[in-house]
Write a protein that holds these residues in place. Structure first.
Motif, PDB file in Angstrom:
ATOM      1  N   MET A   1       0.846  -1.194   0.000  1.00  0.00           N
ATOM      2  CA  MET A   1       0.000   0.000   0.000  1.00  0.00           C
ATOM      3  C   MET A   1       0.881   1.243   0.000  1.00  0.00           C
ATOM      4  O   MET A   1       2.066   1.193   0.344  1.00  0.00           O
ATOM      5  N   ARG A  35      -9.940   1.326   5.852  1.00  0.00           N
ATOM      6  CA  ARG A  35      -9.440   1.919   4.613  1.00  0.00           C
ATOM      7  C   ARG A  35      -9.634   3.419   4.718  1.00  0.00           C
ATOM      8  O   ARG A  35     -10.736   3.892   4.990  1.00  0.00           O
ATOM      9  N   GLU A  90      -2.977   4.272   2.917  1.00  0.00           N
ATOM     10  CA  GLU A  90      -4.223   3.744   2.359  1.00  0.00           C
ATOM     11  C   GLU A  90      -5.018   2.961   3.390  1.00  0.00           C
ATOM     12  O   GLU A  90      -6.254   2.892   3.306  1.00  0.00           O
ATOM     13  N   TYR A  91      -4.316   2.401   4.379  1.00  0.00           N
ATOM     14  CA  TYR A  91      -4.986   1.679   5.466  1.00  0.00           C
ATOM     15  C   TYR A  91      -4.365   2.107   6.791  1.00  0.00           C
ATOM     16  O   TYR A  91      -3.170   2.412   6.873  1.00  0.00           O
TER      17      TYR A  91
END
Length: 319
Positions: A1, A35, A90-91
């Motif tokens: 990510m 997320r 992103e997370y």
């Protein structure tokens, strides 16, 4: 990510590095993976990068203290992530007990900017200062992230709001937020304006996230039985007030560290969230998102907020 990571302490622009291959964090006990849909930029992000914040996550870490995210089941939520897995990724990870429903009335960027700033202003004005309708509220940095929240919540409480800002552009923003009187500290003495606006009585409540001269001046124009709430020291100088002055003028000096409520009284945080959600649904409060920025602009955004050159909130939207 994709994730912004800090591997050494220093200025955000120098130590925040964008990685394209960072590992997705694994939730621990009592944690959830979210997320990230939007991440709000806060002044403490810069302090954490510098190693000057009250908590110091282990290196390497991903900064970002506030987000709007999505749970695996699609539920939209807001809150503060668990460092070292912050919001500029992103997370992110969150404590399951500190996940709050995102208000339906707000979009992702607005929701991301609601939690810390409005909770801080809510606890400062209502829990600490017990602001009453008809009182006068003096807000420093009234066009900033937390100051803009205080202006809106002060008006919602029925107070007369005097906002102090630096510059004509910020003065215009404070007026649009609803401040009854706006003072440009670059060309006006806010102490004189407050005394004139209140007939010499002074401000009943002072909301001070700046410190330094803002605090010193506030002590000169606080009302009898007034309350000065110290939020932070964005101006860089931590005042050492003479307590005999508070005694002689009969006013109170209060501190507000909102993060303590998260651990000491989480039920109060949830109750405040419910109140803020209701106010958002009525259109009474709406975070002032001045810019929605791409993911690649995160480091520069943190630098700009730390420099005090922005109005409202900057939000990283992830594109």
């Amino acid at each position: 990510m994709r994730a912004w990571q800090v591997t050494e302490l220093g200025e955000p622009g120098a130590v925040m590095r964008l990685r394209e291959d960072a590992a997705v964090p694994e939730p621990g006990e009592g944690q959830v993976l979210v997320r990230v849909r939007a991440a709000a930029v806060n002044f403490p992000d810069a302090l954490i990068c510098r190693g000057h914040y009250q908590s110091r996550p282990p290196l390497p870490f991903t900064p970002g203290l506030e987000l709007c995210g999505e749970l695996p089941d699609g539920t939209r939520v807001i809150g503060t992530p668990v460092l070292p897995f912050g919001a500029y990724a992103e997370y992110a990870l969150m404590d399951a007990g500190q996940v709050y429903p995102a208000p339906e009335a707000l979009d992702d960027a607005e929701a991301a900017a609601l939690h810390i700033g409005y909770q801080t202003a809510w606890f400062a004005l209502h829990r600490r200062a017990a602001l009453k309708a008809g009182e006068t509220l003096l807000v420093h940095a009234a066009a900033g992230g937390v100051g803009s929240a205080a202006v809106q919540l002060g008006k919602a409480a029925g107070a007369t709001v005097i906002g102090v800002v630096g510059g004509a552009e910020k003065a215009s923003v404070a007026r649009e937020l609803g401040a009854d009187v706006v003072v440009d500290r670059r060309s006006e003495d806010f102490v004189t304006v407050v005394k004139e606006a209140t007939g010499g009585r002074g401000a009943d409540v002072v909301f001070d996230p700046v410190g330094g001269g803002a605090y010193t001046g506030s002590a000169k124009c606080v009302a009898f039985e007034g309350r000065i709430v110290v939020i932070g020291f964005a101006g860089g100088a931590i005042p050492a007030p003479p307590l005999n002055h508070a005694l002689v003028k009969n006013y109170s000096i209060m501190g507000l560290h909102w993060g303590l409520y998260v651990s000491k009284d989480p039920a109060a945080v949830r109750a405040a969230h419910a109140e803020l959600t209701a106010l958002a649904a009525k259109g009474v409060v709406r975070p002032l998102v001045s810019e929605r920025l791409p993911f690649a602009a995160a480091a520069r955004a943190v630098e700009r907020v730390a420099a005090g050159t922005t109005t409202g909130r900057l939000v990283i939207t992830g594109e």
